[in-house]
Design an enzyme around this catalytic site. Sequence first.
Site, mmCIF file in Angstrom:
data_model
loop_
_atom_site.group_PDB
_atom_site.id
_atom_site.type_symbol
_atom_site.label_atom_id
_atom_site.label_comp_id
_atom_site.label_asym_id
_atom_site.label_seq_id
_atom_site.Cartn_x
_atom_site.Cartn_y
_atom_site.Cartn_z
ATOM 1 N N SER A 60 0.997 -1.446 0.235
ATOM 2 C CA SER A 60 0.198 0.138 0.094
ATOM 3 C C SER A 60 0.637 1.127 -0.357
ATOM 4 O O SER A 60 -0.105 2.446 -0.077
ATOM 5 C CB SER A 60 -0.438 0.093 1.436
ATOM 6 O OG SER A 60 -0.101 -0.302 2.289
ATOM 7 N N SER A 103 14.956 -7.275 4.073
ATOM 8 C CA SER A 103 15.621 -6.779 5.065
ATOM 9 C C SER A 103 15.705 -5.879 5.290
ATOM 10 O O SER A 103 15.202 -4.499 4.582
ATOM 11 C CB SER A 103 16.621 -8.156 5.147
ATOM 12 O OG SER A 103 17.658 -7.584 6.047
ATOM 13 N N TYR A 119 14.627 -2.537 15.898
ATOM 14 C CA TYR A 119 13.903 -2.918 14.320
ATOM 15 C C TYR A 119 14.876 -3.084 13.712
ATOM 16 O O TYR A 119 14.745 -4.594 13.249
ATOM 17 C CB TYR A 119 14.169 -1.029 14.193
ATOM 18 C CG TYR A 119 14.232 -1.018 12.489
ATOM 19 C CD1 TYR A 119 12.967 -1.329 11.630
ATOM 20 C CD2 TYR A 119 15.565 -0.603 11.630
ATOM 21 C CE1 TYR A 119 12.597 -1.129 10.163
ATOM 22 C CE2 TYR A 119 15.406 -1.075 10.175
ATOM 23 C CZ TYR A 119 14.338 -1.423 9.462
ATOM 24 O OH TYR A 119 13.842 -1.417 7.711
ATOM 25 N N LYS A 149 15.788 -7.003 11.945
ATOM 26 C CA LYS A 149 16.258 -7.983 11.018
ATOM 27 C C LYS A 149 17.043 -8.821 11.041
ATOM 28 O O LYS A 149 17.510 -9.258 9.839
ATOM 29 C CB LYS A 149 16.129 -6.196 10.583
ATOM 30 C CG LYS A 149 15.141 -5.526 9.728
ATOM 31 C CD LYS A 149 14.298 -5.805 8.808
ATOM 32 C CE LYS A 149 13.292 -4.735 8.718
ATOM 33 N NZ LYS A 149 12.308 -4.992 7.293
#
Length: 270
Positions: free
Chosen positions: A16, A131, A145, A149
């Site tokens: 989106s 990633s 965060y 990853k």
Amino acid sequence: QECPMNKSVILVTGASAGIGRECANRLASAGWTVIGASRRGTAGTSWRGLTMDVDSDDSVSEAFDHLLKDHGQLNAVLTCAGWGLAGAAENTPIESAKAQFETNFWGAVRVVHAALPMLREQRGGRAVLMSSIGGILGIPYQSFYSASKFALEGYAESLAYEVAPFNIHVTLVEPGNFRTDFTASRKKVNVDRDDPYGAACEKAITVMERDEVGGADPADVARVVDKILRSKNPPRRVSVGKFDERMGIMGKRLLPYRLFERAAKGSLGV
């Protein structure tokens, strides 16, 4: 060598907005039948939308049921759904950290696991996982965060061995700083005014957001993804972004750790 896969079906999560939308547009133009998944089910001008919340087992399962019913096949999946969380690690509530992992890590895992039976049935396919350079280099005040990853990197590398006998290729794409709405959408940890990390955190986030706003064009990521999907023997990892950011990855691999950290501090705002 190129492996033409146009007219094949690809599912793109996080379609989106941001990098996901850029990739969906590019792949549709390249001849893919693109199914763009997002919580809102947003559609593009040249691809169909599909409502999917990657945080939910039921939502992912139902979305795949619809995909199979409507298209009868799936040849590739690109996982782009994700968001950022900023703040000192010590100040980050465990529930917020878990929410970060729920989307960035477990969301990708849910989608890939749902896709694998269909990819095996097609006698091969591609799983491209978005990633981050933050999955190679720990980013201060974005610890969870980065952790999500880093986890994605290990999962994808391990998965690649397991699915290779089925002619399924796994690739990690590691973007640096790009101009997207990821910056404005980042969530920040609430802290007290006397927070001991306050000044350092604010400085680091300011540097980070400045670099993102002045970052590269997300169309560069879409071009890389397109190339990966066309490749007969796609790489395991591809970094994409400005030269100095990509050199940071090389520096971590080659330099003594203390020397690397000393060089990295300035660019990370600490």
